[in-house]
Design a protein around this motif. Structure first.
Motif, PDB file in Angstrom:
ATOM      1  N   LEU A 190       0.757  -1.348   0.096  1.00 42.19           N
ATOM      2  CA  LEU A 190       0.551   0.200  -0.032  1.00 42.19           C
ATOM      3  C   LEU A 190       0.820   1.063   0.153  1.00 42.19           C
ATOM      4  O   LEU A 190       0.752   2.132  -0.726  1.00 42.19           O
ATOM      5  CB  LEU A 190      -0.930   0.326   1.182  1.00 42.19           C
ATOM      6  N   VAL A 191       1.886   1.214   0.602  1.00 42.30           N
ATOM      7  CA  VAL A 191       2.836   2.122   0.780  1.00 42.30           C
ATOM      8  C   VAL A 191       3.276   2.669  -0.444  1.00 42.30           C
ATOM      9  O   VAL A 191       3.719   3.814  -0.924  1.00 42.30           O
ATOM     10  CB  VAL A 191       4.240   2.365   1.739  1.00 42.30           C
ATOM     11  N   LEU A 192       3.771   1.636  -1.457  1.00 41.92           N
ATOM     12  CA  LEU A 192       4.628   1.610  -2.569  1.00 41.92           C
ATOM     13  C   LEU A 192       3.474   2.233  -3.426  1.00 41.92           C
ATOM     14  O   LEU A 192       3.870   3.205  -4.661  1.00 41.92           O
ATOM     15  CB  LEU A 192       5.161   0.066  -2.531  1.00 41.92           C
ATOM     16  N   THR A 193       2.516   2.241  -4.134  1.00 40.59           N
ATOM     17  CA  THR A 193       1.457   2.069  -4.362  1.00 40.59           C
ATOM     18  C   THR A 193       0.843   3.438  -4.475  1.00 40.59           C
ATOM     19  O   THR A 193       0.228   4.170  -4.615  1.00 40.59           O
ATOM     20  CB  THR A 193       0.172   0.674  -5.002  1.00 40.59           C
ATOM     21  N   LEU A 194       0.234   3.532  -2.841  1.00 41.31           N
ATOM     22  CA  LEU A 194       0.076   5.206  -2.799  1.00 41.31           C
ATOM     23  C   LEU A 194       0.758   6.411  -3.365  1.00 41.31           C
ATOM     24  O   LEU A 194       1.134   7.699  -3.487  1.00 41.31           O
ATOM     25  CB  LEU A 194      -0.192   4.949  -0.938  1.00 41.31           C
TER      26      LEU A 194
END
Length: 255
Positions: free
Chosen positions: A57-61
């Protein structure tokens, strides 16, 4: 990934929160917001025991241009991954943490990414090693040692090339194209950009868009299109060899 989102029970069968990793396929299509959707659905089910979904989630945000939200979601992520005693989980969490801070806090990003790379290399996590090398190459090219950037690009490209991962191999090539444009090797940059540009690299590494715009300006549209078409038509083996040759030329020029 579409079927996984629609079928929560099947996604829930995947252990350790691996379900969140499925959304990486959306990046190939240039749709990071759909990976965000998948990660949030998986986190709501409570299956993320090893922080894989949270790190995803951190990466794609970050890629979806929600940098502040990505930084907030990464708070405490490293500590949670350390608690798993799993080097793959920890190196992946460090990748996400560093990636989220790549623009806002370069020093913290470099510290996390370098630590993650060492963990990945010490434990044979070649996928994470490759992804971490790409992120380190980008930061080194923009803020650090250009020779170090070329080393990281070579490491990532060699791993992706050896594994046959053509889609993700475009990531280090996109960074290389932008790097070569920055040092004035325009023809090589345009050739590599023709192969490297994709929905994935366009959203994850926006500098490829800036580089191609600059190359069109300095080379002229006709010459740029000809060089880019040459690169686009290359096989992955031919492009890899061309890139290695251009890296050698760039090293010699910088030295």
């Amino acid at each position: 990934a579409d079927s996984a989102i629609q079928d929560g029970d099947r996604l829930g069968e995947m252990p350790f929160g691996f379900g969140g990793l499925l959304g990486g396929s959306y990046l190939i299509m240039g749709q990071p917001e759909r990976w965000v959707e998948l990660c949030r659905a998986e986190l709501a089910r409570g299956h993320d025991t090893h922080t894989f979904t949270r790190a995803s989630l951190v990466l794609t945000l970050t890629i979806a241009d929600s940098a502040d939200e990505a930084v907030a979601a990464s708070t405490g992520l490293i500590e949670a991954a350390e608690a798993t005693n799993n080097p793959y989980a920890l190196s992946y969490a460090l990748l996400a943490y560093g990636f989220a801070r790549r623009n806002a806090d370069t020093a913290a990003a470099l510290t996390a990414l370098r630590r993650g790379l060492k963990i990945a290399q010490d434990n044979g996590c070649r996928a994470n090693e490759s992804h971490l090398a790409v992120s380190l190459a980008r930061l080194a090219a923009q803020h650090g040692d250009p020779l170090e950037a070329l080393d990281y690009i070579t490491l990532a490209l060699r791993n992706y090339h050896d594994s046959g991962n053509v889609a993700v191999a475009r990531s280090p090539l996109a960074i290389l194209a932008a790097f070569l444009d920055r040092i004035g090797r325009y023809q090589a940059a345009a050739t590599i950009a023709g192969f490297a540009f994709s929905p994935l690299t366009a959203v994850a590494f926006p500098e490829i868009g800036s580089a191609t715009a600059h190359l069109r300006e300095v080379l002229g549209e006709q010459i740029y299109q000809s060089l880019a078409a040459t690169g686009e038509a290359m096989t992955v083996n031919a492009m890899a060899q061309y890139a290695y040759d251009q890296i050698d030329h760039a090293r010699a020029e910088i030295a």
